[in-house]
Design a protein around this motif. Structure first.
Motif, PDB file in Angstrom:
ATOM      1  N   GLU A   1       0.837  -1.203   0.000  1.00  0.00           N
ATOM      2  CA  GLU A   1       0.000   0.000   0.000  1.00  0.00           C
ATOM      3  C   GLU A   1       0.867   1.246   0.000  1.00  0.00           C
ATOM      4  O   GLU A   1       1.966   1.238   0.538  1.00  0.00           O
ATOM      5  CB  GLU A   1      -0.857   0.029   1.269  1.00  0.00           C
ATOM      6  N   LYS A   2       0.367   2.278  -0.578  1.00  0.00           N
ATOM      7  CA  LYS A   2       1.096   3.553  -0.510  1.00  0.00           C
ATOM      8  C   LYS A   2       1.067   4.047   0.940  1.00  0.00           C
ATOM      9  O   LYS A   2       0.035   3.963   1.600  1.00  0.00           O
ATOM     10  CB  LYS A   2       0.422   4.593  -1.417  1.00  0.00           C
ATOM     11  N   PRO A   3       2.203   4.571   1.411  1.00  0.00           N
ATOM     12  CA  PRO A   3       2.285   4.984   2.820  1.00  0.00           C
ATOM     13  C   PRO A   3       1.204   5.980   3.214  1.00  0.00           C
ATOM     14  O   PRO A   3       0.687   5.943   4.317  1.00  0.00           O
ATOM     15  CB  PRO A   3       3.673   5.626   2.949  1.00  0.00           C
ATOM     16  N   PHE A   4       0.830   6.868   2.284  1.00  0.00           N
ATOM     17  CA  PHE A   4      -0.156   7.889   2.602  1.00  0.00           C
ATOM     18  C   PHE A   4      -1.479   7.256   3.029  1.00  0.00           C
ATOM     19  O   PHE A   4      -2.086   7.638   4.010  1.00  0.00           O
ATOM     20  CB  PHE A   4      -0.368   8.807   1.387  1.00  0.00           C
ATOM     21  N   LEU A   5      -1.878   6.198   2.269  1.00  0.00           N
ATOM     22  CA  LEU A   5      -3.140   5.538   2.585  1.00  0.00           C
ATOM     23  C   LEU A   5      -3.079   4.844   3.947  1.00  0.00           C
ATOM     24  O   LEU A   5      -3.975   4.964   4.753  1.00  0.00           O
ATOM     25  CB  LEU A   5      -3.485   4.514   1.504  1.00  0.00           C
ATOM     26  N   SER A   6      -1.959   4.145   4.179  1.00  0.00           N
ATOM     27  CA  SER A   6      -1.864   3.443   5.464  1.00  0.00           C
ATOM     28  C   SER A   6      -1.781   4.451   6.607  1.00  0.00           C
ATOM     29  O   SER A   6      -2.263   4.207   7.698  1.00  0.00           O
ATOM     30  CB  SER A   6      -0.672   2.501   5.478  1.00  0.00           C
ATOM     31  N   ASP A   7      -1.198   5.617   6.330  1.00  0.00           N
ATOM     32  CA  ASP A   7      -1.179   6.660   7.362  1.00  0.00           C
ATOM     33  C   ASP A   7      -2.593   7.059   7.762  1.00  0.00           C
ATOM     34  O   ASP A   7      -2.892   7.209   8.933  1.00  0.00           O
ATOM     35  CB  ASP A   7      -0.444   7.902   6.860  1.00  0.00           C
ATOM     36  N   ILE A   8      -3.406   7.257   6.787  1.00  0.00           N
ATOM     37  CA  ILE A   8      -4.794   7.636   7.077  1.00  0.00           C
ATOM     38  C   ILE A   8      -5.475   6.539   7.880  1.00  0.00           C
ATOM     39  O   ILE A   8      -6.172   6.804   8.863  1.00  0.00           O
ATOM     40  CB  ILE A   8      -5.587   7.914   5.778  1.00  0.00           C
ATOM     41  N   ARG A   9      -5.224   5.293   7.499  1.00  0.00           N
ATOM     42  CA  ARG A   9      -5.842   4.194   8.235  1.00  0.00           C
ATOM     43  C   ARG A   9      -5.371   4.190   9.695  1.00  0.00           C
ATOM     44  O   ARG A   9      -6.158   4.036  10.610  1.00  0.00           O
ATOM     45  CB  ARG A   9      -5.497   2.860   7.559  1.00  0.00           C
ATOM     46  N   THR A  10      -4.066   4.388   9.868  1.00  0.00           N
ATOM     47  CA  THR A  10      -3.526   4.437  11.232  1.00  0.00           C
ATOM     48  C   THR A  10      -4.173   5.565  12.019  1.00  0.00           C
ATOM     49  O   THR A  10      -4.590   5.389  13.171  1.00  0.00           O
ATOM     50  CB  THR A  10      -1.993   4.669  11.205  1.00  0.00           C
TER      51      THR A  10
ATOM     52  N   ALA B   1      -7.697   7.231  16.270  1.00  0.00           N
ATOM     53  CA  ALA B   1      -8.772   8.132  16.708  1.00  0.00           C
ATOM     54  C   ALA B   1      -9.888   7.353  17.394  1.00  0.00           C
ATOM     55  O   ALA B   1     -10.549   7.857  18.303  1.00  0.00           O
ATOM     56  CB  ALA B   1      -9.322   8.915  15.523  1.00  0.00           C
ATOM     57  N   ARG B   2     -10.106   6.093  16.936  1.00  0.00           N
ATOM     58  CA  ARG B   2     -11.186   5.282  17.526  1.00  0.00           C
ATOM     59  C   ARG B   2     -10.819   4.718  18.886  1.00  0.00           C
ATOM     60  O   ARG B   2     -11.699   4.466  19.708  1.00  0.00           O
ATOM     61  CB  ARG B   2     -11.558   4.132  16.582  1.00  0.00           C
ATOM     62  N   ARG B   3      -9.513   4.501  19.079  1.00  0.00           N
ATOM     63  CA  ARG B   3      -9.091   3.979  20.388  1.00  0.00           C
ATOM     64  C   ARG B   3      -9.208   5.080  21.429  1.00  0.00           C
ATOM     65  O   ARG B   3      -8.939   6.242  21.158  1.00  0.00           O
ATOM     66  CB  ARG B   3      -7.618   3.512  20.309  1.00  0.00           C
ATOM     67  N   HIS B   4      -9.568   4.735  22.638  1.00  0.00           N
ATOM     68  CA  HIS B   4      -9.653   5.685  23.757  1.00  0.00           C
ATOM     69  C   HIS B   4     -10.465   6.919  23.405  1.00  0.00           C
ATOM     70  O   HIS B   4     -10.076   8.048  23.679  1.00  0.00           O
ATOM     71  CB  HIS B   4      -8.248   6.106  24.205  1.00  0.00           C
ATOM     72  N   ILE B   5     -11.599   6.682  22.765  1.00  0.00           N
ATOM     73  CA  ILE B   5     -12.444   7.794  22.354  1.00  0.00           C
ATOM     74  C   ILE B   5     -12.911   8.596  23.567  1.00  0.00           C
ATOM     75  O   ILE B   5     -13.222   9.780  23.490  1.00  0.00           O
ATOM     76  CB  ILE B   5     -13.639   7.243  21.537  1.00  0.00           C
ATOM     77  N   GLU B   6     -12.886   7.947  24.756  1.00  0.00           N
ATOM     78  CA  GLU B   6     -13.312   8.628  25.990  1.00  0.00           C
ATOM     79  C   GLU B   6     -12.374   9.771  26.376  1.00  0.00           C
ATOM     80  O   GLU B   6     -12.705  10.605  27.215  1.00  0.00           O
ATOM     81  CB  GLU B   6     -13.430   7.613  27.145  1.00  0.00           C
ATOM     82  N   ASN B   7     -11.189   9.830  25.745  1.00  0.00           N
ATOM     83  CA  ASN B   7     -10.250  10.910  26.072  1.00  0.00           C
ATOM     84  C   ASN B   7     -10.541  12.213  25.354  1.00  0.00           C
ATOM     85  O   ASN B   7      -9.797  13.188  25.496  1.00  0.00           O
ATOM     86  CB  ASN B   7      -8.809  10.469  25.786  1.00  0.00           C
ATOM     87  N   GLY B   8     -11.617  12.245  24.566  1.00  0.00           N
ATOM     88  CA  GLY B   8     -12.044  13.497  23.935  1.00  0.00           C
ATOM     89  C   GLY B   8     -10.965  14.123  23.072  1.00  0.00           C
ATOM     90  O   GLY B   8     -10.487  13.517  22.124  1.00  0.00           O
ATOM     91  N   ALA B   9     -10.585  15.345  23.442  1.00  0.00           N
ATOM     92  CA  ALA B   9      -9.619  16.099  22.625  1.00  0.00           C
ATOM     93  C   ALA B   9      -8.194  15.561  22.761  1.00  0.00           C
ATOM     94  O   ALA B   9      -7.316  15.937  21.975  1.00  0.00           O
ATOM     95  CB  ALA B   9      -9.658  17.579  23.016  1.00  0.00           C
ATOM     96  N   ILE B  10      -7.967  14.713  23.750  1.00  0.00           N
ATOM     97  CA  ILE B  10      -6.604  14.216  23.977  1.00  0.00           C
ATOM     98  C   ILE B  10      -6.375  12.946  23.178  1.00  0.00           C
ATOM     99  O   ILE B  10      -6.906  11.886  23.491  1.00  0.00           O
ATOM    100  CB  ILE B  10      -6.354  13.947  25.480  1.00  0.00           C
ATOM    101  N   THR B  11      -5.568  13.057  22.141  1.00  0.00           N
ATOM    102  CA  THR B  11      -5.308  11.910  21.270  1.00  0.00           C
ATOM    103  C   THR B  11      -3.987  11.259  21.654  1.00  0.00           C
ATOM    104  O   THR B  11      -3.263  11.759  22.504  1.00  0.00           O
ATOM    105  CB  THR B  11      -5.219  12.397  19.807  1.00  0.00           C
ATOM    106  N   GLU B  12      -3.691  10.135  20.982  1.00  0.00           N
ATOM    107  CA  GLU B  12      -2.431   9.451  21.277  1.00  0.00           C
ATOM    108  C   GLU B  12      -1.230  10.287  20.866  1.00  0.00           C
ATOM    109  O   GLU B  12      -0.117  10.068  21.330  1.00  0.00           O
ATOM    110  CB  GLU B  12      -2.392   8.091  20.571  1.00  0.00           C
ATOM    111  N   GLY B  13      -1.468  11.256  19.967  1.00  0.00           N
ATOM    112  CA  GLY B  13      -0.372  12.117  19.530  1.00  0.00           C
ATOM    113  C   GLY B  13      -0.033  13.211  20.534  1.00  0.00           C
ATOM    114  O   GLY B  13       0.933  13.947  20.345  1.00  0.00           O
ATOM    115  N   TYR B  14      -0.833  13.340  21.617  1.00  0.00           N
ATOM    116  CA  TYR B  14      -0.565  14.378  22.625  1.00  0.00           C
ATOM    117  C   TYR B  14       0.761  14.071  23.307  1.00  0.00           C
ATOM    118  O   TYR B  14       0.952  12.999  23.874  1.00  0.00           O
ATOM    119  CB  TYR B  14      -1.701  14.423  23.651  1.00  0.00           C
ATOM    120  N   LYS B  15       1.689  15.021  23.247  1.00  0.00           N
ATOM    121  CA  LYS B  15       3.065  14.728  23.653  1.00  0.00           C
ATOM    122  C   LYS B  15       3.386  15.082  25.104  1.00  0.00           C
ATOM    123  O   LYS B  15       4.325  14.559  25.685  1.00  0.00           O
ATOM    124  CB  LYS B  15       4.040  15.480  22.736  1.00  0.00           C
TER     125      LYS B  15
END
Ligand code: FE2
Ligand code: FE2
Length: 179
Positions: free
Chosen positions: A3-12, A17-31
Protein backbone atom coordinates in the motif's frame (compact mmCIF):
# COMPACT_ATOMS: atom_id res chain seq x y z
CA UNK A 1 1.52 -4.85 -4.01
CA UNK A 2 2.40 -2.74 -0.95
CA UNK A 3 0.00 0.00 0.00
CA UNK A 4 1.10 3.55 -0.51
CA UNK A 5 2.29 4.98 2.82
CA UNK A 6 -0.16 7.89 2.60
CA UNK A 7 -3.14 5.54 2.59
CA UNK A 8 -1.86 3.44 5.46
CA UNK A 9 -1.18 6.66 7.36
CA UNK A 10 -4.79 7.64 7.08
CA UNK A 11 -5.84 4.19 8.24
CA UNK A 12 -3.53 4.44 11.23
CA UNK A 13 -4.88 7.87 12.05
CA UNK A 14 -8.44 6.58 11.87
CA UNK A 15 -7.69 3.57 14.02
CA UNK A 16 -5.90 5.65 16.60
CA UNK A 17 -8.77 8.13 16.71
CA UNK A 18 -11.19 5.28 17.53
CA UNK A 19 -9.09 3.98 20.39
CA UNK A 20 -9.65 5.69 23.76
CA UNK A 21 -12.44 7.79 22.35
CA UNK A 22 -13.31 8.63 25.99
CA UNK A 23 -10.25 10.91 26.07
CA UNK A 24 -12.04 13.50 23.94
CA UNK A 25 -9.62 16.10 22.62
CA UNK A 26 -6.60 14.22 23.98
CA UNK A 27 -5.31 11.91 21.27
CA UNK A 28 -2.43 9.45 21.28
CA UNK A 29 -0.37 12.12 19.53
CA UNK A 30 -0.57 14.38 22.63
CA UNK A 31 3.07 14.73 23.65
CA UNK A 32 3.02 16.53 26.98
CA UNK A 33 2.77 14.95 30.43
CA UNK A 34 -0.89 15.58 31.06
CA UNK A 35 -0.76 15.36 34.86
CA UNK A 36 2.05 17.90 35.00
CA UNK A 37 0.30 20.26 32.60
CA UNK A 38 -2.90 20.11 34.69
CA UNK A 39 -0.87 20.78 37.86
CA UNK A 40 0.88 23.77 36.27
CA UNK A 41 -2.44 25.11 34.99
CA UNK A 42 -3.99 24.79 38.44
CA UNK A 43 -1.16 26.90 39.84
CA UNK A 44 -1.81 29.46 37.12
CA UNK A 45 -5.53 29.33 37.95
CA UNK A 46 -4.76 30.03 41.62
CA UNK A 47 -2.51 32.92 40.59
CA UNK A 48 -5.27 34.46 38.47
CA UNK A 49 -7.87 34.10 41.23
CA UNK A 50 -5.55 35.75 43.77
CA UNK A 51 -4.96 38.55 41.24
CA UNK A 52 -8.72 39.03 40.75
CA UNK A 53 -9.19 39.29 44.52
CA UNK A 54 -6.30 41.72 44.97
CA UNK A 55 -7.39 43.98 42.09
CA UNK A 56 -10.98 43.95 43.41
CA UNK A 57 -9.79 44.96 46.87
CA UNK A 58 -7.71 47.75 45.32
CA UNK A 59 -10.61 48.87 43.14
CA UNK A 60 -12.90 49.28 46.16
CA UNK A 61 -10.23 50.80 48.40
CA UNK A 62 -8.75 53.29 45.92
CA UNK A 63 -9.28 56.82 47.17
CA UNK A 64 -7.63 60.20 46.77
CA UNK A 65 -7.15 62.83 44.09
CA UNK A 66 -5.99 60.44 41.36
CA UNK A 67 -8.13 57.55 42.50
CA UNK A 68 -10.84 57.50 39.84
CA UNK A 69 -8.72 56.67 36.79
CA UNK A 70 -6.50 54.31 38.79
CA UNK A 71 -9.55 52.51 40.19
CA UNK A 72 -10.89 52.01 36.66
CA UNK A 73 -7.56 50.45 35.71
CA UNK A 74 -7.76 48.12 38.74
CA UNK A 75 -11.27 47.09 37.72
CA UNK A 76 -10.27 46.43 34.13
CA UNK A 77 -7.35 44.31 35.27
CA UNK A 78 -9.59 42.37 37.69
CA UNK A 79 -11.95 41.54 34.83
CA UNK A 80 -9.11 40.49 32.55
CA UNK A 81 -7.57 38.26 35.25
CA UNK A 82 -11.03 36.69 35.65
CA UNK A 83 -11.11 35.96 31.92
CA UNK A 84 -7.67 34.34 32.21
CA UNK A 85 -8.91 32.18 35.09
CA UNK A 86 -11.90 31.08 33.00
CA UNK A 87 -9.78 30.19 29.98
CA UNK A 88 -7.35 28.21 32.15
CA UNK A 89 -10.15 26.32 33.92
CA UNK A 90 -11.75 25.41 30.59
CA UNK A 91 -8.45 24.09 29.25
CA UNK A 92 -7.90 22.00 32.40
CA UNK A 93 -11.25 20.30 31.79
CA UNK A 94 -10.39 19.77 28.12
CA UNK A 95 -7.22 18.01 29.27
CA UNK A 96 -9.28 15.66 31.42
CA UNK A 97 -8.36 17.36 34.69
CA UNK A 98 -10.36 19.20 37.34
CA UNK A 99 -9.93 22.92 37.99
CA UNK A 100 -9.05 23.62 41.61
CA UNK A 101 -11.21 26.49 42.88
CA UNK A 102 -10.81 25.57 46.53
CA UNK A 103 -10.12 28.61 48.74
CA UNK A 104 -8.10 26.28 50.94
CA UNK A 105 -4.44 26.54 49.99
CA UNK A 106 -5.20 29.12 47.30
CA UNK A 107 -2.30 31.36 48.35
CA UNK A 108 0.07 28.41 48.51
CA UNK A 109 -0.81 27.32 44.99
CA UNK A 110 -0.63 30.87 43.64
CA UNK A 111 2.66 32.27 42.38
CA UNK A 112 1.66 35.86 43.08
CA UNK A 113 0.89 37.23 46.54
CA UNK A 114 -2.13 39.00 47.99
CA UNK A 115 -0.92 42.30 49.44
CA UNK A 116 -3.53 44.92 50.31
CA UNK A 117 -1.35 48.04 50.34
CA UNK A 118 -2.15 51.19 52.33
CA UNK A 119 -1.90 53.93 49.73
CA UNK A 120 -2.76 54.16 46.06
CA UNK A 121 0.93 54.04 45.19
CA UNK A 122 1.49 50.99 47.43
CA UNK A 123 -1.39 49.21 45.73
CA UNK A 124 -0.04 49.93 42.26
CA UNK A 125 3.44 48.78 43.29
CA UNK A 126 2.12 45.51 44.75
CA UNK A 127 0.12 44.89 41.57
CA UNK A 128 3.20 45.55 39.49
CA UNK A 129 5.21 43.05 41.56
CA UNK A 130 2.47 40.45 41.10
CA UNK A 131 2.36 41.06 37.35
CA UNK A 132 6.12 40.66 37.14
CA UNK A 133 5.87 37.33 38.97
CA UNK A 134 3.10 36.22 36.61
CA UNK A 135 5.14 37.27 33.56
CA UNK A 136 8.12 35.17 34.61
CA UNK A 137 6.05 32.13 35.53
CA UNK A 138 4.04 32.22 32.27
CA UNK A 139 7.24 32.58 30.29
CA UNK A 140 8.62 29.48 32.05
CA UNK A 141 5.43 27.51 31.37
CA UNK A 142 5.54 28.44 27.68
CA UNK A 143 9.16 27.27 27.46
CA UNK A 144 8.32 24.04 29.32
CA UNK A 145 5.49 23.16 26.92
CA UNK A 146 7.51 23.85 23.80
CA UNK A 147 5.85 21.93 20.96
CA UNK A 148 4.36 19.25 23.23
CA UNK A 149 1.01 21.01 23.72
CA UNK A 150 0.66 23.89 21.25
CA UNK A 151 -2.92 24.70 22.27
CA UNK A 152 -2.08 25.25 25.93
CA UNK A 153 1.07 27.06 24.96
CA UNK A 154 -0.80 29.47 22.65
CA UNK A 155 -3.30 30.21 25.40
CA UNK A 156 -0.51 30.92 27.88
CA UNK A 157 1.32 33.10 25.35
CA UNK A 158 -1.83 35.19 24.97
CA UNK A 159 -2.14 35.56 28.74
CA UNK A 160 1.57 36.38 29.03
CA UNK A 161 1.19 39.20 26.50
CA UNK A 162 -1.68 40.65 28.52
CA UNK A 163 0.24 40.45 31.81
CA UNK A 164 3.01 42.42 30.11
CA UNK A 165 0.44 45.03 29.12
CA UNK A 166 -0.82 45.13 32.72
CA UNK A 167 2.71 45.67 34.04
CA UNK A 168 3.22 48.42 31.48
CA UNK A 169 -0.08 50.11 32.48
CA UNK A 170 0.95 50.02 36.13
CA UNK A 171 4.39 51.48 35.59
CA UNK A 172 2.71 54.20 33.51
CA UNK A 173 0.42 54.98 36.45
CA UNK A 174 3.38 55.14 38.82
CA UNK A 175 5.07 57.59 36.48
CA UNK A 176 1.96 59.77 36.29
CA UNK A 177 1.80 59.81 40.07
CA UNK A 178 5.49 60.70 40.23
CA UNK A 179 6.48 57.59 42.19
FE1 FE2 B 1 -3.89 37.22 34.31
FE1 FE2 C 1 -2.30 40.78 34.96
Amino acid sequence: MPEKPFLSDIRTLRERARRHIENGAITEGYKADRATVVKILNEALATEIVCVLRYKRHFYMASGINAESVAQEFLQHANEEQAHADAIAARIVQLGGAPDFSPEGLLTRSHAEYVEGDTLVDMIKEDLVAERIAIDSYREMVAYLGTDDPTTRRMLEGILAMEEEHADDLSGLLEELGS
